[in-house]
Design an enzyme around this catalytic site. Structure first.
Site, PDB file in Angstrom:
ATOM      1  N   GLU A   1       1.641  -5.684  -1.575  1.00  0.00           N
ATOM      2  CA  GLU A   1       0.495  -4.844  -1.263  1.00  0.00           C
ATOM      3  C   GLU A   1      -0.787  -5.261  -1.993  1.00  0.00           C
ATOM      4  O   GLU A   1      -1.392  -4.488  -2.734  1.00  0.00           O
ATOM      5  CB  GLU A   1       0.843  -3.380  -1.528  1.00  0.00           C
ATOM      6  CG  GLU A   1       2.074  -2.974  -0.722  1.00  0.00           C
ATOM      7  CD  GLU A   1       2.395  -1.497  -0.762  1.00  0.00           C
ATOM      8  OE1 GLU A   1       1.866  -0.787  -1.633  1.00  0.00           O
ATOM      9  OE2 GLU A   1       3.193  -1.052   0.087  1.00  0.00           O
TER      10      GLU A   1
ATOM     11  N   GLU B   1       8.942  -2.669   3.462  1.00  0.00           N
ATOM     12  CA  GLU B   1       9.047  -1.307   2.943  1.00  0.00           C
ATOM     13  C   GLU B   1       8.793  -0.342   4.092  1.00  0.00           C
ATOM     14  O   GLU B   1       7.858  -0.519   4.871  1.00  0.00           O
ATOM     15  CB  GLU B   1       8.024  -1.024   1.834  1.00  0.00           C
ATOM     16  CG  GLU B   1       8.301  -1.696   0.515  1.00  0.00           C
ATOM     17  CD  GLU B   1       7.294  -1.276  -0.543  1.00  0.00           C
ATOM     18  OE1 GLU B   1       6.726  -0.165  -0.424  1.00  0.00           O
ATOM     19  OE2 GLU B   1       7.070  -2.060  -1.473  1.00  0.00           O
TER      20      GLU B   1
END
Length: 551
Positions: free
Chosen positions: A195, A330
């Protein structure tokens, strides 16, 4: 994630109050209650089937690498692999200081892979390969310390000297090949960072700095072995582009119709094409996030995961890298490690729905996470605290664990599918397996997050039963078939804990009672008739799941 727990994610997220969601769902959506009151499906064992990839069990998440050195983490990994079939595990912090991988002695680099070896050895012994997330920067390498919003303070600041990072990656990859063999390591995945778009969380650099990091990392890995698989950009979520958002506000467009897009993906394609860089797989995190619209928080539609994956599939197919695998590294019903819905029965129905609706779209949709041995925000205050894990800290499976176990029991050939049910066949044994679930039509949103156990219970109380009718033909005469049901009373450890009085720290005897309750799904053995036909008709209560498996 998680990302979810980074300050920027937590503060920007916003949430429609669960109480308001419950009122809207219970009162404003009555018209939808009769839209689908039954689930009907039929299949014959002699029907032609199509290949069914168990993408839901390709990869599963965990917190950080150092947690994987604990006995409880490894025990729970064994449980998850044995029952749910997970083949890879992904986690943060492989190069964090608590893994003691890198330090400098009077300016000279010192490398130490003993902790990584220990972790990988034990994972492989348990039947799971590493889905290697290359993060974070060792303190001795990071230009700025402590930029990740977890208590353990990972370093997200780009290094002042990228050559040090490249050398670490080179030595790590070469070490893995020397220890495990080239063929084994070629079967792994190497994901560059986590991220990086969360500039107040995991990566404090710019997009261009992340792209440079990817370039250096990918070239370094391919120099070690061209067959190593590398990918990214591992971005945090889908979003509505500003120009679409502004136009929607001006036109007073229904926010549920807006087109969400994966972060950085198109820019990533362009950069890699321009610089002749490899992309063996694309990764991003399609959490069904809430959104702000005219000052209100609105939850996304129940089909948002499928819609997001459809869009990503189209983008990859039309890109310069159409053969890149798609790994959603995820995913969960929400990006909060204190969402009590994660512990509840509705989470199981949501997982089943989203995965079965997304067949054929991706190579993995990695649930975050398999275990509550997870400390991004520290330890949970109670044994059930809304943690990400499908198994709690004490090793007690939650309902969502059974959802993955049920899906793992499906065959590898698809025979029939309808909204709420699927029938499959095992190509080796010829045995049939069917799975049905009731995600209530009264809930047209992705599963709303909750901030208390009471709110989660309110959500679990919503919905009406559906009539389930499953007919299986072509079975051997009098063939044994096991019917297993997960519902409010069976296999629901959180409910059993509440009935116990919700002790924050149960006694050893209470903990054992909860483990038994967690495994106490309802089971019944039936047989096909003399012609090899089985007809199952019953009411399927809201949020419940039923697995029908030929023995």
């Amino acid at each position: 994630m998680k990302s979810s727990c980074a300050p920027s994610r937590t503060l920007s997220r916003g949430r429609l109050s669960s109480a308001l969601i419950l009122i809207v769902l219970a009162s404003g959506l009555r018209a939808q209650e009769t839209s689908s009151t039954s689930i009907q499906i039929h299949a014959d064992s002699h029907d032609a089937g199509t290949p069914l990839k168990h993408f839901w069990s390709t990869t599963v998440g965990a917190g950080r690498a150092n947690e994987g050195l604990r006995a409880s983490w490894q025990e729970q990994l064994h449980l998850a692999v044995a029952n749910n079939g997970f083949r890879y595990v992904r986690f943060h912090g492989l190069f964090h200081d608590d893994m003691f991988v890198y330090h400098e002695n009077h300016g000279a680099p010192v490398y130490n892979f003993q902790y990584i070896d220990d972790l990988f050895d034990r994972m492989l012994e348990n039947g799971a390969r590493p889905f290697v997330e290359l993060s974070f920067f060792p303190s001795a390498m990071a230009a700025r310390q402590g930029s990740v919003g977890f208590w353990w303070g990972g370093n997200g600041s780009p290094p002042s000297d990228y050559s040090k990072w490249a050398e670490l990656v080179h030595r790590f990859a070469a070490h893995c090949i020397q220890r495990y063999g080239a063929d084994e390591v070629r079967s792994w995945y190497f994901e560059v960072w986590n991220e990086p778009d969360l500039d107040q969380g995991f990566f404090t650099g710019t997009q261009s700095q992340y792209f440079e990091l990817y370039k250096i990392t990918a070239m370094t890995l391919k120099a070690v072995d061209p067959q190593l698989r590398v990918g990214g950009p591992a971005t945090s979520n889908y979003h509505v582009p500003d120009e679409i958002w502004k136009k929607a506000e001006a036109d007073r467009t229904d926010p549920l119709t807006l087109q969400w897009r994966p972060t950085w993906i198109e820019d990533f394609f362009s950069y890699c094409q321009k610089n002749n860089l490899p992309i063996d797989f694309i990764s991003t995190h399609p959490y069904p996030m809430d959104m702000q619209y005219r000052g209100k928080t609105v939850h996304r539609g129940v089909n948002s995961t499928r819609e997001d994956l459809l869009l990503l599939r189209k983008m990859v197919d039309a890109s310069p890298f159409p053969h890149a695998e798609i790994h959603l590294t995820e995913w969960s019903s929400s990006p909060s490690s204190r969402d009590n819905t994660h512990d509840s029965l509705p989470a199981a129905a949501y997982v089943a729905k989203c995965n079965l609706d997304s067949i054929g779209l991706v190579d993995s949709l990695s649930y975050w996470t398999f275990t509550d041995v997870f400390e991004e925000q520290g330890a949970g205050d109670t044994i059930f605290h809304g943690g990400f894990g499908m198994i709690n800290y004490q090793g007690i499976p939650k309902p969502v664990f059974h959802a993955y176990r049920f899906m793992n029991a499906l065959g590898n050939e698809l025979l029939a599918r309808t909204s709420g049910a699927i029938v499959t066949r095992d190509h080796e044994t010829g045995h049939l397996a069917a799975l049905a679930y009731n995600y209530p039509v009264e809930v047209p949103y992705s599963l709303p997050g909750t901030s208390s156990l009471a709110e989660a219970d309110q959500m679990a109380a919503i919905g009406s039963a559906r009539q389930l009718s499953i007919e299986l033909a072509g079975l051997p005469p009098n063939a044994p078939v096991l019917i297993e049901t997960l519902d409010k009373e069976h296999g629901n450890a959180t409910r059993a804990w509440e009935e116990m009085g919700a002790p924050p720290t149960p006694t050893r005897e209470q903990t054992e009672t909860l483990r038994k309750a967690a495994w106490s799904t309802a089971k019944e053995l039936v047989h096909s008739d003399s012609s090899g036909r089985l007809v199952l008709q019953r009411k399927l209560e809201p949020w419940s799941l039923v697995l029908i498996r030929q023995l």
